[in-house]
Design a protein around this motif. Structure first.
Motif, PDB file in Angstrom:
ATOM      1  N   ALA A 248       7.953 -19.839 -29.324  1.00 24.68           N
ATOM      2  CA  ALA A 248       7.645 -18.620 -30.073  1.00 24.68           C
ATOM      3  C   ALA A 248       6.310 -18.055 -29.613  1.00 24.68           C
ATOM      4  O   ALA A 248       5.318 -18.784 -29.505  1.00 24.68           O
ATOM      5  CB  ALA A 248       7.595 -18.916 -31.573  1.00 24.68           C
ATOM      6  N   PHE A 249       6.297 -16.747 -29.339  1.00 25.75           N
ATOM      7  CA  PHE A 249       5.076 -16.045 -28.971  1.00 25.75           C
ATOM      8  C   PHE A 249       5.119 -14.637 -29.549  1.00 25.75           C
ATOM      9  O   PHE A 249       6.191 -14.088 -29.816  1.00 25.75           O
ATOM     10  CB  PHE A 249       4.941 -15.932 -27.440  1.00 25.75           C
ATOM     11  CG  PHE A 249       4.518 -17.185 -26.741  1.00 25.75           C
ATOM     12  CD1 PHE A 249       3.183 -17.414 -26.437  1.00 25.75           C
ATOM     13  CD2 PHE A 249       5.457 -18.136 -26.364  1.00 25.75           C
ATOM     14  CE1 PHE A 249       2.791 -18.573 -25.770  1.00 25.75           C
ATOM     15  CE2 PHE A 249       5.076 -19.295 -25.696  1.00 25.75           C
ATOM     16  CZ  PHE A 249       3.744 -19.512 -25.402  1.00 25.75           C
ATOM     17  N   GLY A 250       3.941 -14.034 -29.700  1.00 27.06           N
ATOM     18  CA  GLY A 250       3.918 -12.626 -30.063  1.00 27.06           C
ATOM     19  C   GLY A 250       2.780 -12.151 -30.930  1.00 27.06           C
ATOM     20  O   GLY A 250       2.399 -10.988 -30.862  1.00 27.06           O
ATOM     21  N   GLU A 251       2.194 -13.036 -31.755  1.00 31.67           N
ATOM     22  CA  GLU A 251       1.208 -12.538 -32.706  1.00 31.67           C
ATOM     23  C   GLU A 251      -0.067 -12.053 -32.023  1.00 31.67           C
ATOM     24  O   GLU A 251      -0.849 -11.310 -32.630  1.00 31.67           O
ATOM     25  CB  GLU A 251       0.874 -13.600 -33.750  1.00 31.67           C
ATOM     26  CG  GLU A 251       0.144 -14.820 -33.216  1.00 31.67           C
ATOM     27  CD  GLU A 251      -0.199 -15.814 -34.318  1.00 31.67           C
ATOM     28  OE1 GLU A 251       0.368 -15.696 -35.415  1.00 31.67           O
ATOM     29  OE2 GLU A 251      -1.028 -16.698 -34.079  1.00 31.67           O
ATOM     30  N   PHE A 259       6.471  -7.682 -25.195  1.00 30.38           N
ATOM     31  CA  PHE A 259       7.584  -8.467 -25.720  1.00 30.38           C
ATOM     32  C   PHE A 259       8.791  -8.407 -24.786  1.00 30.38           C
ATOM     33  O   PHE A 259       9.581  -9.351 -24.731  1.00 30.38           O
ATOM     34  CB  PHE A 259       7.940  -7.981 -27.128  1.00 30.38           C
ATOM     35  CG  PHE A 259       6.896  -8.332 -28.147  1.00 30.38           C
ATOM     36  CD1 PHE A 259       7.027  -9.477 -28.922  1.00 30.38           C
ATOM     37  CD2 PHE A 259       5.767  -7.541 -28.318  1.00 30.38           C
ATOM     38  CE1 PHE A 259       6.057  -9.820 -29.853  1.00 30.38           C
ATOM     39  CE2 PHE A 259       4.788  -7.882 -29.238  1.00 30.38           C
ATOM     40  CZ  PHE A 259       4.925  -9.018 -30.002  1.00 30.38           C
ATOM     41  N   GLU A 260       8.924  -7.311 -24.056  1.00 33.69           N
ATOM     42  CA  GLU A 260       9.975  -7.234 -23.046  1.00 33.69           C
ATOM     43  C   GLU A 260       9.728  -8.293 -21.967  1.00 33.69           C
ATOM     44  O   GLU A 260      10.669  -8.940 -21.486  1.00 33.69           O
ATOM     45  CB  GLU A 260      10.002  -5.836 -22.432  1.00 33.69           C
ATOM     46  CG  GLU A 260      10.405  -4.750 -23.425  1.00 33.69           C
ATOM     47  CD  GLU A 260      10.310  -3.348 -22.834  1.00 33.69           C
ATOM     48  OE1 GLU A 260       9.991  -3.236 -21.632  1.00 33.69           O
ATOM     49  OE2 GLU A 260      10.566  -2.375 -23.571  1.00 33.69           O
ATOM     50  N   ILE A 261       8.456  -8.493 -21.597  1.00 37.15           N
ATOM     51  CA  ILE A 261       8.111  -9.524 -20.613  1.00 37.15           C
ATOM     52  C   ILE A 261       8.367 -10.911 -21.193  1.00 37.15           C
ATOM     53  O   ILE A 261       8.903 -11.795 -20.508  1.00 37.15           O
ATOM     54  CB  ILE A 261       6.649  -9.375 -20.161  1.00 37.15           C
ATOM     55  CG1 ILE A 261       6.414  -7.989 -19.540  1.00 37.15           C
ATOM     56  CG2 ILE A 261       6.283 -10.465 -19.155  1.00 37.15           C
ATOM     57  CD1 ILE A 261       4.958  -7.698 -19.234  1.00 37.15           C
ATOM     58  N   TYR A 262       7.982 -11.119 -22.455  1.00 46.14           N
ATOM     59  CA  TYR A 262       8.265 -12.403 -23.099  1.00 46.14           C
ATOM     60  C   TYR A 262       9.756 -12.737 -23.008  1.00 46.14           C
ATOM     61  O   TYR A 262      10.144 -13.868 -22.687  1.00 46.14           O
ATOM     62  CB  TYR A 262       7.854 -12.359 -24.568  1.00 46.14           C
ATOM     63  CG  TYR A 262       6.404 -12.685 -24.856  1.00 46.14           C
ATOM     64  CD1 TYR A 262       5.690 -13.574 -24.063  1.00 46.14           C
ATOM     65  CD2 TYR A 262       5.755 -12.137 -25.960  1.00 46.14           C
ATOM     66  CE1 TYR A 262       4.378 -13.891 -24.348  1.00 46.14           C
ATOM     67  CE2 TYR A 262       4.435 -12.451 -26.252  1.00 46.14           C
ATOM     68  CZ  TYR A 262       3.748 -13.326 -25.437  1.00 46.14           C
ATOM     69  OH  TYR A 262       2.442 -13.641 -25.723  1.00 46.14           O
ATOM     70  N   ALA A 263      10.598 -11.761 -23.323  1.00 47.64           N
ATOM     71  CA  ALA A 263      12.043 -12.001 -23.283  1.00 47.64           C
ATOM     72  C   ALA A 263      12.490 -12.372 -21.872  1.00 47.64           C
ATOM     73  O   ALA A 263      13.326 -13.264 -21.684  1.00 47.64           O
ATOM     74  CB  ALA A 263      12.785 -10.766 -23.780  1.00 47.64           C
ATOM     75  N   GLU A 264      11.915 -11.718 -20.870  1.00 51.20           N
ATOM     76  CA  GLU A 264      12.264 -11.998 -19.474  1.00 51.20           C
ATOM     77  C   GLU A 264      11.816 -13.399 -19.052  1.00 51.20           C
ATOM     78  O   GLU A 264      12.494 -14.059 -18.253  1.00 51.20           O
ATOM     79  CB  GLU A 264      11.622 -10.959 -18.557  1.00 51.20           C
ATOM     80  CG  GLU A 264      12.202  -9.554 -18.720  1.00 51.20           C
ATOM     81  CD  GLU A 264      11.386  -8.514 -17.975  1.00 51.20           C
ATOM     82  OE1 GLU A 264      10.381  -8.893 -17.318  1.00 51.20           O
ATOM     83  OE2 GLU A 264      11.743  -7.326 -18.058  1.00 51.20           O
ATOM     84  N   GLN A 271       7.532 -12.732 -32.121  1.00 47.29           N
ATOM     85  CA  GLN A 271       6.772 -12.727 -33.370  1.00 47.29           C
ATOM     86  C   GLN A 271       5.661 -11.670 -33.371  1.00 47.29           C
ATOM     87  O   GLN A 271       4.483 -12.015 -33.287  1.00 47.29           O
ATOM     88  CB  GLN A 271       6.131 -14.099 -33.599  1.00 47.29           C
ATOM     89  CG  GLN A 271       7.100 -15.235 -33.827  1.00 47.29           C
ATOM     90  CD  GLN A 271       6.385 -16.544 -34.068  1.00 47.29           C
ATOM     91  OE1 GLN A 271       5.512 -16.941 -33.307  1.00 47.29           O
ATOM     92  NE2 GLN A 271       6.738 -17.216 -35.144  1.00 47.29           N
ATOM     93  N   PRO A 272       5.997 -10.403 -33.501  1.00 48.92           N
ATOM     94  CA  PRO A 272       4.923  -9.420 -33.651  1.00 48.92           C
ATOM     95  C   PRO A 272       4.199  -9.600 -34.977  1.00 48.92           C
ATOM     96  O   PRO A 272       4.781 -10.045 -35.964  1.00 48.92           O
ATOM     97  CB  PRO A 272       5.670  -8.072 -33.621  1.00 48.92           C
ATOM     98  CG  PRO A 272       7.045  -8.411 -34.103  1.00 48.92           C
ATOM     99  CD  PRO A 272       7.332  -9.798 -33.591  1.00 48.92           C
ATOM    100  N   SER A 273       2.919  -9.260 -34.986  1.00 47.97           N
ATOM    101  CA  SER A 273       2.109  -9.347 -36.202  1.00 47.97           C
ATOM    102  C   SER A 273       1.813  -7.932 -36.682  1.00 47.97           C
ATOM    103  O   SER A 273       1.226  -7.133 -35.954  1.00 47.97           O
ATOM    104  CB  SER A 273       0.806 -10.093 -35.918  1.00 47.97           C
ATOM    105  OG  SER A 273       0.071 -10.278 -37.106  1.00 47.97           O
ATOM    106  N   VAL A 274       2.226  -7.616 -37.896  1.00 46.07           N
ATOM    107  CA  VAL A 274       2.232  -6.235 -38.380  1.00 46.07           C
ATOM    108  C   VAL A 274       0.882  -5.556 -38.232  1.00 46.07           C
ATOM    109  O   VAL A 274       0.780  -4.454 -37.692  1.00 46.07           O
ATOM    110  CB  VAL A 274       2.699  -6.188 -39.853  1.00 46.07           C
ATOM    111  CG1 VAL A 274       2.584  -4.783 -40.402  1.00 46.07           C
ATOM    112  CG2 VAL A 274       4.134  -6.675 -39.973  1.00 46.07           C
TER     113      VAL A 274
END
Length: 377
Positions: A248-251, A259-264, A271-274
């Motif tokens: 899990a990554f994103g915050e 996040f497109e790169i994370y998926a790749e 996990q975006p942080s609002v």
């Protein structure tokens, strides 16, 4: 890609900034890197008045917003939602998409959406298209400073409160201790509860591979940020070396493109942080990306803000309730979502974003430092 688009013009008349001393946590909180401490991060909030007499609120605004955004919007000019955000983007572009100035744009998005929802006499989440008034949550905490029995007690309490996914910190200087803590929590909670752990970017790739291999038997829901959040090729290497635990990554990222790169690269849980996004509708774009790529989607940040947008997610797309950091701030807030059986229910009888800081309580407790007015130039 999903984008908000509203034609109604907005003009801003006044802003009031409230600065307060830090809110003390019941217990000092620490992750594996030594982060956080004795106080919640929030230091200020804002009221933004438009020319129609409506007032938007944001519970966590700092002086970067005051110095960066207010001089640009308190001009008497009138623009639509997207015209304002495009105008502001070009003013802060050279600071970079990861900068605090860029994050101010996402906060401004939320303030403008609050005003637009009030004009329609609708709760903000309903204005944004939510068909339900609640968001499903997972509950996190588990400071490295807790002894093992305290950790187990907290995780058991979370489950008794209706949460089916819990999370705690790993990344202590003793990996064996981390593994023992996971074992104790798994034994206490049984196999039906999802357990996730967060390393806060503590390790290098080799250490992360070792840790992941040693945790396979515990059936973790995810391992959060075991290495540097920007080490995209490191993430790819983790997958190539056979790491089976979902990553899990994103915050730490603040714009959809990352996040497109994370998926790749092979991230399993986005996990975006609002409160850290540069565009608030990136949350929906990332949610849609997760669905398209068959990835899990979680939304982090302060639960009082998360829940607004969590109403737009499915039941398996969870928001985070980080109790040790969020709860002390919630005690100084009004009209926040109600926690009930692993969900957060939003008020439906107040237009816009109903949430406010309780200024009177801050004053009574001697925390309010400054009330500062800014007017249309």
């Amino acid at each position: 890609m999903f984008r908000y688009n509203f034609d109604e013009k907005l003009s801003f008349r006044k802003a009031i900034y409230y600065e307060f001393d830090p809110i003390k946590l019941p217990k000092t909180f620490q992750d594996g890197t030594g982060g956080l401490g004795q106080f919640a991060p929030e230091r200020g909030c804002i009221e933004l008045h438009d020319s129609e007499g409506f007032v938007a609120h944001y519970l966590a605004i700092d002086k970067t917003f005051i110095h960066t955004i207010l001089p640009l919007i308190l001009t008497g000019e009138s623009r639509s939602f997207n015209e304002w955000r495009n105008f502001l983007y070009w003013k802060v572009r050279n600071s970079g998409s990861q900068s605090e100035k860029a994050v101010c744009l996402g906060k401004m998005d939320t303030l403008m959406l609050d005003l637009l929802a009030q004009r329609k006499n609708m709760p903000l989440h309903r204005f944004l298209g939510a068909e339900k008034d609640w968001a499903k949550a997972y509950k996190g905490g588990g400071s490295i400073l807790l002894d093992d029995s305290e950790l187990v007690d907290d995780m058991q309490r979370y489950v008794s409160e209706g949460y089916t996914t819990v999370k705690f910190k790993v990344g202590s200087d003793n990996m064996e201790r981390d593994l023992q803590r996971i074992d104790k929590v798994r034994t206490a909670l049984g196999s039906d509860i999802e357990i996730a752990v967060d390393a806060n970017q503590k390790w290098d790739v080799q250490t992360a591979v070792q840790f992941a291999e040693l945790t396979e038997s515990f059936n973790l829901a995810w391992l959060e940020e075991p290495i540097h959040a920007n080490d995209m090729n490191g993430i790819k290497e983790l997958k190539e070396r056979g790491v089976k635990v979902p990553l899990a990554f994103g915050e730490s990222m603040r714009i959809n493109y990352e996040f497109e790169i994370y998926a790749e690269k092979g991230v399993d849980v986005l996990q975006p942080s609002v409160g850290r996004m540069t565009r608030i509708d990136d949350l929906i774009a990332i949610r849609n990306l997760s669905r398209e790529k068959n990835l899990r989607f979680m939304s982090g940040g302060r639960v009082y803000l998360c829940a607004l947008f969590g109403t737009l997610f499915n039941e398996d797309e969870l928001i985070e309730f980080h109790e040790p950091i969020s709860q002390p701030v919630c005690e100084y807030a009004l009209n926040i979502p109600e926690e009930r059986n692993g969900r957060f229910y939003l008020p439906t009888n107040i237009p816009g974003n109903a949430q406010r800081l309780n200024i009177e309580k801050l004053e009574r407790d001697g925390l309010l430092k400054l009330k500062q007015y800014f007017y249309n130039n």
